[in-house]
Design a protein around this motif. Structure first.
Motif, short mmCIF file in Angstrom:
data_model
loop_
_atom_site.label_atom_id
_atom_site.label_comp_id
_atom_site.label_asym_id
_atom_site.label_seq_id
_atom_site.Cartn_x
_atom_site.Cartn_y
_atom_site.Cartn_z
N ARG A 391 24.47 -37.45 -1.16
CA ARG A 391 24.90 -37.83 0.19
C ARG A 391 25.92 -38.97 0.14
NH1 ARG A 391 21.99 -34.73 3.45
NH2 ARG A 391 19.99 -33.97 2.65
N THR A 392 25.82 -39.85 -0.82
CA THR A 392 26.83 -40.90 -0.96
C THR A 392 28.18 -40.30 -1.34
OG1 THR A 392 25.14 -42.50 -1.62
CG2 THR A 392 27.42 -43.00 -2.21
N ALA A 394 29.13 -37.17 -0.78
CA ALA A 394 29.61 -36.39 0.36
C ALA A 394 30.23 -37.29 1.42
CB ALA A 394 28.46 -35.58 0.95
N ALA A 395 29.62 -38.45 1.67
CA ALA A 395 30.19 -39.38 2.63
C ALA A 395 31.55 -39.90 2.17
CB ALA A 395 29.22 -40.55 2.84
N HIS A 398 34.25 -37.24 2.76
CA HIS A 398 34.71 -37.11 4.14
C HIS A 398 35.50 -38.33 4.59
CE1 HIS A 398 33.00 -33.29 5.51
NE2 HIS A 398 32.03 -33.52 4.63
N VAL A 418 28.96 -44.96 9.12
CA VAL A 418 28.14 -44.43 8.03
C VAL A 418 26.81 -45.15 8.04
CG1 VAL A 418 27.95 -44.16 5.55
CG2 VAL A 418 30.15 -43.84 6.66
N PRO A 456 31.02 -34.06 9.32
CA PRO A 456 30.73 -33.79 7.90
C PRO A 456 30.18 -32.38 7.70
CG PRO A 456 28.99 -35.12 8.85
CD PRO A 456 30.01 -34.93 9.93
N HIS A 524 32.16 -34.30 -6.19
CA HIS A 524 31.98 -34.56 -4.76
C HIS A 524 31.83 -33.26 -3.97
CE1 HIS A 524 33.07 -38.59 -5.94
NE2 HIS A 524 32.95 -39.03 -4.71
N MET A 528 28.56 -32.09 -1.81
CA MET A 528 28.61 -31.61 -0.43
C MET A 528 27.90 -30.27 -0.29
SD MET A 528 29.61 -32.45 2.53
CE MET A 528 29.53 -31.57 4.10
N CYS A 531 24.15 -30.93 -0.40
CA CYS A 531 23.66 -31.51 0.86
C CYS A 531 23.52 -30.42 1.93
CB CYS A 531 24.62 -32.59 1.34
SG CYS A 531 24.60 -34.10 0.35
N ARG A 593 23.66 -34.43 6.79
CA ARG A 593 23.26 -35.83 6.90
C ARG A 593 23.89 -36.62 5.76
NH1 ARG A 593 18.72 -37.95 4.49
NH2 ARG A 593 17.96 -35.82 4.13
N LEU A 594 24.50 -37.73 6.09
CA LEU A 594 25.16 -38.57 5.10
C LEU A 594 24.51 -39.94 5.07
CD1 LEU A 594 28.90 -37.76 5.87
CD2 LEU A 594 27.38 -36.61 4.28
#
Length: 595
Positions: A391-392, A394-395, A398, A418, A456, A524, A528, A531, A593-594
């Motif tokens: 999730r880190t 993926a954030a 984005h 975030v 996201p 990455h 994603m 996630c 969810r991020l």
């Protein structure tokens, strides 16, 4: 004399011959230093006896005397620097006798069987290796720790530590090897205390270690108002020590080779048959340890967490390897025998200390746990490391996409909020809101790609990369720059607390070179996808002992995600990934969810 005894004596003779050569180098350096003084004494005595008289001889005597004083002063400075230089000491976890009485007893019995002095102490290293290390220098002597124990044991340890080296044992050996295998592996190492006790070899080693320490001291950075004045003599000392060290290089290599040969031959009579099996276990342990560090521990370290039971993880990783690899089949059957870690009073505490040291050596983490550097158990690893890692990343993906999609005049606009990272993980259902960006004229293609800008979703990532290899290069460069900035910020924020500056900066042995932009982009995008699979397809984060973070679908690991992701990232071909997503049932249009 038997053939084995003759070979051992031949190796010892070779080591002593090389030690004598090193001592002769030291003697020649001393002779060169006192030669001008000797000439000055001869001239002075000749003048006092009525020989070599006259104004010319008087001038010569004074010139030689002044030269002798200068040379003696310089030689004394070099000698003091070599004697006072602190030799390099390997970072280890000290293991007191009261913490491992059975292990000390095994080593002492082994030394008695080999007829050599017992090591002065035992220490653990988070690596698959074992060696003897001389720590007789006062700077390398640890302070005596108070604690219960028989007086004779304390006095015996004090007597031994004056001369005998310290035995450093690889901590993965203790957990994977059985007691008999460990004894067989340590036999040639412990046998090396015999040659180490020889006065000529010990003196030669002290001389070489002093030169090495003097070179390191001369290369250390200086600070303060007198740094400029101190730099000149330090440079002279360093150059002289480096010259002597260069002349010693060949003799040192041959001396240590002779010591190792003599120790190996002496140890052949101890568990010789078991040593062959034990050496196989050494290679297997190294393979499992390397996979565990690079695939399992490194992702956790990058998240600010350090697995506190790395050595126990070695057993799990090697057991899994023996299940998958038919060449390692049968190795796990040994696990019914007594493990060598039973020789420790508190194996868990030793494992935790070695795990923390491994994080320092291979990643550069702090020396002590803290709010941003906390231990993690293997049971918590999937939720605390794998899920947060995905999730880190993926954030971050984005955030870079948002920056690329924003018009030039809005590059400084606030990014999507975030959710902060907490020890308990991200808040469920937290989805960052889209940034408020005023409408601006764009092309139709740009508008189509930015319909869901800020949301996201996996569809946004796939559509951005599909059919556009140049977009992947641009995105990879942006992610690489973002990762570099975050890493630099982390180092600047924690440099003082972590004591990472100066000549003793860690890591000493980085596991991997810096990741390239395409590698980061693939990681990455994979994060994603994982996630989205967790949030929309009922998948779950998991741990594979040999490959690290894993995606579990219906309780089974899906290891076939790498190829479709690479097709998208490198070639812009999204069809393999779309087929994979349809098979798993991932909804690409749903926000994830991020953190």
């Amino acid at each position: 004399m038997s053939g084995t005894g003759a070979s051992e004596e031949l190796g010892a003779l070779s080591a002593r011959a090389r030690a004598h050569a090193l001592l002769r180098i030291r003697g020649r350096a001393t002779a060169v230093a006192i030669l001008p003084a000797a000439v000055a004494v001869v001239l002075l005595v000749a003048g006092a006896q009525g020989f070599a008289v006259g104004s010319g001889w008087d001038t010569t005597r004074w010139a030689v005397a002044v030269c002798a004083l200068v040379v003696l002063a310089l030689a004394a400075a070099v000698a003091v620097a070599v004697v006072r230089a602190r030799p390099a000491v390997s970072p280890t976890v000290p293991l007191a006798e009261r913490d491992a009485p059975d292990l000390y007893r095994l080593v002492e019995d082994l030394a008695d069987r080999l007829g050599v002095p017992a090591p002065s102490a035992i220490a653990l290293t988070p690596d698959c290796d074992s060696w003897l290390e001389d720590r007789t220098h006062p700077a390398a002597q640890p302070l005596a720790a108070p604690g219960p124990g028989p007086r004779f044991a304390v006095s015996r340890a004090r007597r031994r530590e004056r001369t005998a080296p310290v035995l450093v044992i690889g901590s993965p050996f203790l957990w994977w090897m059985r007691v008999g295998e460990l004894r067989a592996v340590l036999a040639p190492v412990v046998a090396g205390t015999g040659p180490s006790a020889h006065p000529d070899i010990a003196a030669a080693r002290r001389f070489v270690r002093g030169l090495d320490g003097a070179v390191a001291d001369a290369d250390a950075p200086l600070s303060g108002p007198l740094a400029g004045l101190r730099r000149v003599p330090r440079a002279f000392v360093g150059r002289t020590a480096r010259l002597l060290l260069r002349s010693c290089r060949g003799h040192v290599t041959e001396m240590e080779r002779g010591v190792a040969a003599a120790a190996s031959i002496r140890a052949q009579g101890v568990d010789y048959g078991l040593r062959i099996v034990a050496q196989e276990q050494v290679g297997l342990a190294y393979a499992g340890w390397d996979r565990l560090l690079t695939r399992v521990a490194l992702p956790a370290w990058r998240m600010g967490r350090w697995p506190s039971r790395l050595d126990a993880g070695v057993v799990a990783a090697l057991t899994e390897l023996s299940r998958r690899d038919r060449l390692a089949d049968g190795f796990s059957s040994r696990l019914g025998e007594r493990p060598a870690c039973d020789l420790l009073e508190e194996p868990g505490a030793a494992d935790e200390a070695a795990s923390l040291l491994a994080a320092r050596l291979f990643h550069g983490g702090p020396a002590h746990p803290g709010p941003d550097w906390s231990p993690v158990d293997w049971q918590e690893y999937p939720d605390e490391v794998v899920d947060r890692k995905w999730r880190t990343e993926a954030a971050r993906l984005h955030r870079v996409l948002d920056a690329m999609a924003a018009p030039p005049g809005l590059l400084t606009a606030p990014a999507a909020p975030v959710m902060p990272v907490t020890p308990a993980g991200p808040a469920p259902g937290a989805v960052p809101a889209a940034p408020a960006v005023p409408a601006t004229p764009r092309t139709a293609a740009s508008a189509d790609r930015s319909v869901d800008a800020g949301l996201p979703t996996l569809a946004r990532v796939v559509e951005h990369l599909a059919g556009r290899p140049e977009a992947g290069e641009e995105l990879a460069a942006g992610i690489g720059a973002a990762v570099a900035r975050e890493e630099q910020d982390r180092r600047l924020r924690t440099a003082g607390a972590l004591d990472k500056c100066g000549p003793d900066a860690l890591p000493l042995f980085p596991l991997q070179p810096p990741r390239t932009g395409p590698e980061l982009l693939a990681d990455h995008v994979t994060a994603m996808v994982c996630c989205a699979a967790v949030d929309t397809a009922g998948a779950a984060p998991g741990l594979d002992w040999l490959d690290g973070p894993a995606l579990l679908v219906d309780g089974a690991r899906r290891a076939d995600l790498g190829v479709p992701v690479l097709s998208l990232v490198e070639d812009g071909d999204a069809e393999p990934l779309r087929s994979w997503l349809d098979e798993v049932g991932v909804r690409t249009d749903k926000p994830v969810r991020l953190v």
